[in-house]
Design a protein around this motif. Sequence first.
Motif: not given
Length: 58
Positions: A14-20, A26-33, A38-42
Motif C-alpha cells: 500500500s505504501c508503494m501504491t500510494v507513493y506511485v 504531483g502530490l506528497a506521500f500521505n500515510m493516512t491513505q 493496508t486495512i482494505v488489503f488485509t
Amino acid sequence: MRLIWSIFWAFLLSCMTVYVVNSMDGLAFNMTQAVVLTIVFTVAVVLLGEGALAEDKE
C-alpha cells in the motif's frame, strides 16, 4: 503468524501504491491513505484466505 505477514506485506504494497499514484498526480506521500489501503488489503486477504479460497478438508 499468517496475519502478521499479511499485514506486513499489505503495508509495504500500500505504501508503494500510494507513493506511485501520488507521485503521478504531483502530490506528497500521505500515510493516512497507506494505512487505510493496508486495512482494505488485509481484510481482503483474510476473507479470501479463510473463506472463499479455503480448501475443504473433508
